[in-house]
Motif scaffolding. Structure first.
Motif, mmCIF file in Angstrom:
data_model
loop_
_atom_site.group_PDB
_atom_site.id
_atom_site.type_symbol
_atom_site.label_atom_id
_atom_site.label_comp_id
_atom_site.label_asym_id
_atom_site.label_seq_id
_atom_site.Cartn_x
_atom_site.Cartn_y
_atom_site.Cartn_z
ATOM 1 N N ASP A 1 0.833 -1.211 0.000
ATOM 2 C CA ASP A 1 0.000 0.000 0.000
ATOM 3 C C ASP A 1 0.865 1.258 0.000
ATOM 4 O OD1 ASP A 1 -2.556 -1.413 0.207
ATOM 5 O OD2 ASP A 1 -1.895 -1.911 2.239
ATOM 6 N N VAL A 2 1.956 1.200 0.735
ATOM 7 C CA VAL A 2 2.871 2.346 0.768
ATOM 8 C C VAL A 2 3.520 2.531 -0.604
ATOM 9 C CG1 VAL A 2 4.952 3.308 1.813
ATOM 10 C CG2 VAL A 2 3.299 2.063 3.236
ATOM 11 N N LYS A 3 3.968 1.441 -1.185
ATOM 12 C CA LYS A 3 4.568 1.487 -2.523
ATOM 13 C C LYS A 3 3.575 2.063 -3.531
ATOM 14 C CE LYS A 3 6.293 -1.683 -6.134
ATOM 15 N NZ LYS A 3 7.565 -1.030 -6.494
ATOM 16 N N TYR A 4 2.356 1.565 -3.493
ATOM 17 C CA TYR A 4 1.311 2.039 -4.405
ATOM 18 C C TYR A 4 1.068 3.540 -4.219
ATOM 19 C CZ TYR A 4 -3.437 2.903 -6.114
ATOM 20 O OH TYR A 4 -4.540 3.428 -6.743
ATOM 21 N N SER A 5 0.995 3.985 -2.976
ATOM 22 C CA SER A 5 0.692 5.391 -2.676
ATOM 23 C C SER A 5 1.796 6.320 -3.168
ATOM 24 C CB SER A 5 0.474 5.577 -1.176
ATOM 25 O OG SER A 5 -0.602 4.780 -0.720
ATOM 26 N N LEU A 6 3.048 5.906 -2.983
ATOM 27 C CA LEU A 6 4.170 6.702 -3.472
ATOM 28 C C LEU A 6 4.175 6.755 -4.997
ATOM 29 C CD1 LEU A 6 7.016 5.533 -1.055
ATOM 30 C CD2 LEU A 6 5.971 7.804 -1.147
ATOM 31 N N GLU A 7 3.933 5.628 -5.628
ATOM 32 C CA GLU A 7 3.911 5.588 -7.089
ATOM 33 C C GLU A 7 2.748 6.400 -7.650
ATOM 34 O OE1 GLU A 7 6.126 1.271 -7.792
ATOM 35 O OE2 GLU A 7 3.927 1.374 -7.804
ATOM 36 N N LYS A 8 1.664 6.458 -6.905
ATOM 37 C CA LYS A 8 0.495 7.248 -7.316
ATOM 38 C C LYS A 8 0.849 8.739 -7.338
ATOM 39 C CE LYS A 8 -4.476 7.411 -6.220
ATOM 40 N NZ LYS A 8 -4.788 8.809 -5.898
ATOM 41 N N VAL A 9 1.610 9.178 -6.357
ATOM 42 C CA VAL A 9 1.991 10.590 -6.258
ATOM 43 C C VAL A 9 2.929 10.998 -7.390
ATOM 44 C CG1 VAL A 9 3.300 12.249 -4.877
ATOM 45 C CG2 VAL A 9 1.575 10.806 -3.788
ATOM 46 N N ILE A 10 3.843 10.127 -7.764
ATOM 47 C CA ILE A 10 4.827 10.478 -8.796
ATOM 48 C C ILE A 10 4.438 9.970 -10.180
ATOM 49 C CG2 ILE A 10 6.719 10.610 -7.142
ATOM 50 C CD1 ILE A 10 7.627 7.866 -7.994
ATOM 51 N N GLY A 11 3.226 9.421 -10.305
ATOM 52 C CA GLY A 11 2.764 8.883 -11.575
ATOM 53 C C GLY A 11 2.540 9.950 -12.633
ATOM 54 N N LYS A 12 2.421 9.510 -13.864
ATOM 55 C CA LYS A 12 2.297 10.402 -15.016
ATOM 56 C C LYS A 12 1.131 11.368 -14.891
ATOM 57 C CE LYS A 12 1.605 10.333 -20.030
ATOM 58 N NZ LYS A 12 1.403 9.456 -21.226
ATOM 59 N N ASP A 13 -0.012 10.896 -14.418
ATOM 60 C CA ASP A 13 -1.215 11.719 -14.362
ATOM 61 C C ASP A 13 -1.394 12.448 -13.034
ATOM 62 O OD1 ASP A 13 -1.910 10.896 -16.941
ATOM 63 O OD2 ASP A 13 -2.942 9.110 -16.187
ATOM 64 N N SER A 14 -0.452 12.301 -12.133
ATOM 65 C CA SER A 14 -0.585 12.915 -10.812
ATOM 66 C C SER A 14 -0.540 14.437 -10.884
ATOM 67 C CB SER A 14 0.539 12.432 -9.888
ATOM 68 O OG SER A 14 0.539 13.150 -8.669
ATOM 69 N N GLN A 15 -1.429 15.074 -10.130
ATOM 70 C CA GLN A 15 -1.423 16.525 -9.981
ATOM 71 C C GLN A 15 -0.929 16.914 -8.586
ATOM 72 O OE1 GLN A 15 -5.166 18.322 -11.132
ATOM 73 N NE2 GLN A 15 -5.408 16.936 -12.863
ATOM 74 N N SER A 16 -0.314 15.996 -7.909
ATOM 75 C CA SER A 16 0.162 16.255 -6.555
ATOM 76 C C SER A 16 1.315 17.245 -6.542
ATOM 77 C CB SER A 16 0.638 14.959 -5.903
ATOM 78 O OG SER A 16 1.275 15.220 -4.676
ATOM 79 N N ALA A 17 1.299 18.128 -5.564
ATOM 80 C CA ALA A 17 2.396 19.071 -5.389
ATOM 81 C C ALA A 17 3.676 18.353 -5.017
ATOM 82 C CB ALA A 17 2.041 20.078 -4.297
ATOM 83 N N ARG A 18 3.574 17.151 -4.489
ATOM 84 C CA ARG A 18 4.760 16.406 -4.071
ATOM 85 C C ARG A 18 5.443 15.714 -5.255
ATOM 86 N NH1 ARG A 18 4.947 19.661 -0.464
ATOM 87 N NH2 ARG A 18 2.780 20.078 0.042
ATOM 88 N N LYS A 19 4.804 15.730 -6.385
ATOM 89 C CA LYS A 19 5.328 14.965 -7.515
ATOM 90 C C LYS A 19 6.762 15.347 -7.846
ATOM 91 C CE LYS A 19 4.347 13.692 -12.300
ATOM 92 N NZ LYS A 19 3.396 13.771 -13.428
ATOM 93 N N SER A 20 7.046 16.625 -8.024
ATOM 94 C CA SER A 20 8.390 17.040 -8.424
ATOM 95 C C SER A 20 9.408 16.746 -7.325
ATOM 96 C CB SER A 20 8.409 18.525 -8.785
ATOM 97 O OG SER A 20 8.027 19.316 -7.676
#
Length: 506
Positions: free
Chosen positions: A123-142
């Protein structure tokens, strides 16, 4: 809302702060209630102007989803407290390799998602990958794109390898929500590990949370919370006066405060804000490619008068992107200070003795229209003509943030420690100073927080001297609550509003 897409809620590089073990609670420090006993089965009604756009913080949920769900419904490996400290949460412990490139996290025992599924390293792995994924709009992505590899040796262990050293890695993890890797439809539903579950979201009206009986930590101090959403400050204040809500997360009408200050039934809390109102130039579009033009515009605007007209005696001038709560704060209000004679000279030196015309893209919610009108009047005095183009939050996100199709804009940036965005020439304002970029990179790879702080002080001063943007003022953070309440957060740290410590007397 302050910044309309979650893509802008962060990007903050910060010192790795002291880490202490915690369960739920401990962050609220709002006023002490008097008289009567606390009722653990009481519900709390919260008034807000910031309704979520959706319930997924990687899909443009905006300020409202952070306010309602961060820490309440979703938790991270770490959490950011109301006073800016980082504490272990779902991470029981962690180790860092000698070269600073590998972080090994051990997960807490006994944690379950609201659906009943046990928390695992997947779940942690999935959540981190979700943040840095191609379609992510998360501020944490960069910030988190420094992640090179995520391994899960067993159900309780997560091993993260970075491509380069990041002194802010743990800090940035405090913004990452751990989501059930099997959950679906998270724009309208949830499956977190927090002290509350989502009961119901009625768009345009309210979002309710119920205390989660299976929570791994200390149970919420109240039975549940309802976030009620209002279109304007007047309606919000009326709701508080009529007891329709118990607390207002962020007061936006200073003229209305006297009715609460002079009433023993309410407490007015003046907390610390990290929200900056920016006149953001497109530094890659003429005439704002010329530093003298940006300096001239900054010097032509009386920020003190603007702050007084909008907020009365509240708020603060800071002269940069850095609020006093950041370690690298320095009072830079004298840099490009209000001076119309200087502004005119700078314009003449830049070849604009007769001024110029530009369009100011202005979000349609307060205080932007008021600020835009004020700026237009101020700049007219030095020969600059401003055309105000009022746009919706979604239009702003597409036109300005994504497409960089603007000359100048007004926008609020809510995060602490977000100075580092000026080290990214691809960010929407297009500031590109190679030395600043190097300083930001060096600060992130710094061996100590002291070294990081010294480098970011240089960034702060250089961006201020260059008038990379015009930082108009720092918002006040005014939380108004019924005197029956205690335990609510009072600082506007990154829009979060931890509700689980709030107690209410009968």
């Amino acid at each position: 809302m302050k910044i309309t897409k979650s893509a802008l809620y962060g990007g903050a590089t910060a010192a790795t702060l002291a880490l202490t073990l915690t369960a739920c609670g401990g962050g609220g420090n709002g006023g002490s209630a008097s008289g009567g006993a606390y009722d653990k089965n009481a519900g709390v009604d919260v008034g807000s102007l910031y309704e979520p756009q959706n319930l997924d913080n990687t899909a443009g949920g905006g300020q409202g989803v952070t306010e309602a769900l961060a820490g309440n419904v979703y938790e991270g490996l770490f959490r950011l407290t109301d006073d800016g400290k980082v504490e272990k949460l779902l991470a029981k412990d962690y180790k860092v390799s000698g070269d600073g490139l590998t972080y090994t996290f051990t997960l807490r025992d006994g944690v379950k998602f609201h659906s009943g599924k046990k928390l695992t390293s997947q779940d942690v792995k999935y959540s981190l990958e979700k943040v840095i994924g191609k379609d992510s709009q998360s501020a944490r992505k960069s910030n988190l794109e420094v992640i090179k590899d995520i391994a899960t040796p067993d159900a309780k262990t997560v091993k993260v390898t970075l491509s380069k050293k990041s002194i802010s890695f743990v800090y940035n993890l405090s913004y990452v929500w751990i989501v059930n890797s099997e959950a679906k439809g998270l724009k309208t539903s949830e499956d977190g590990t927090g002290p509350y579950t989502l009961n119901k979201w009625t768009r345009g009206s309210a979002l309710s949370l119920d205390r989660f009986a299976g929570y791994w930590g200390r149970a919420a101090a109240n039975k549940g919370v309802v976030f009620h959403y209002y279109k304007n400050a007047t309606a919000l204040n009326n709701a508080l006066l009529t007891n329709a809500v118990d607390v207002v997360t962020s007061e936006q009408s200073p003229d209305a405060l006297d009715q609460f200050k002079n009433n023993q039934n309410y407490k007015v809390n003046d907390g610390d804000s990290t929200t900056k109102l920016l006149l953001a130039f497109n530094d890659k579009a003429k005439p704002f490619t010329d530093v003298r033009v940006r300096q001239a515009v900054s010097s032509a605007i009386d920020d003190k008068k603007l702050l007084e007209s909008v907020w009365g005696g509240y708020g603060k001038l800071i002269g940069s992107m850095v609020p006093p709560t950041d370690p690298w704060y320095e009072d830079l209000t004298k840099v490009n200070a209000y001076d119309t004679a200087r502004a005119k000279k700078l314009l003449k030196d830049a070849g604009y003795e007769n001024g110029f015309t530009f369009t100011l893209d202005t979000p349609n919610y307060d205080p932007h229209p008021t600020a835009a009108t004020f700026i237009k009047s101020q700049l007219a005095k030095v020969g600059i003509t401003v055309k105000i183009n009022t746009i919706t939050p979604d239009e702003w996100y597409t036109k300005v943030y994504k497409n960089h199709d603007f000359a100048a804009t007004l926008q609020e940036h809510v995060n602490d420690r977000d100075l580092v965005w000026y080290g990214n020439p691809d960010f929407y304002w297009g500031y590109d100073n190679k030395q600043v970029t190097r300083w930001v990179e060096q600060a992130e790879a710094a061996p100590t927080t002291a070294a990081q702080t010294e480098l970011l002080k240089k960034v702060n001063r250089k961006t201020a001297e260059d008038a990379a943007s015009d930082w108009l003022y720092l918002y006040p953070q005014i939380v108004v609550a019924n005197s029956k309440l205690s335990g609510y957060p009072v600082n506007g740290l990154n829009s979060q509003f931890y509700a689980y410590d709030i107690q209410k007397k009968g």
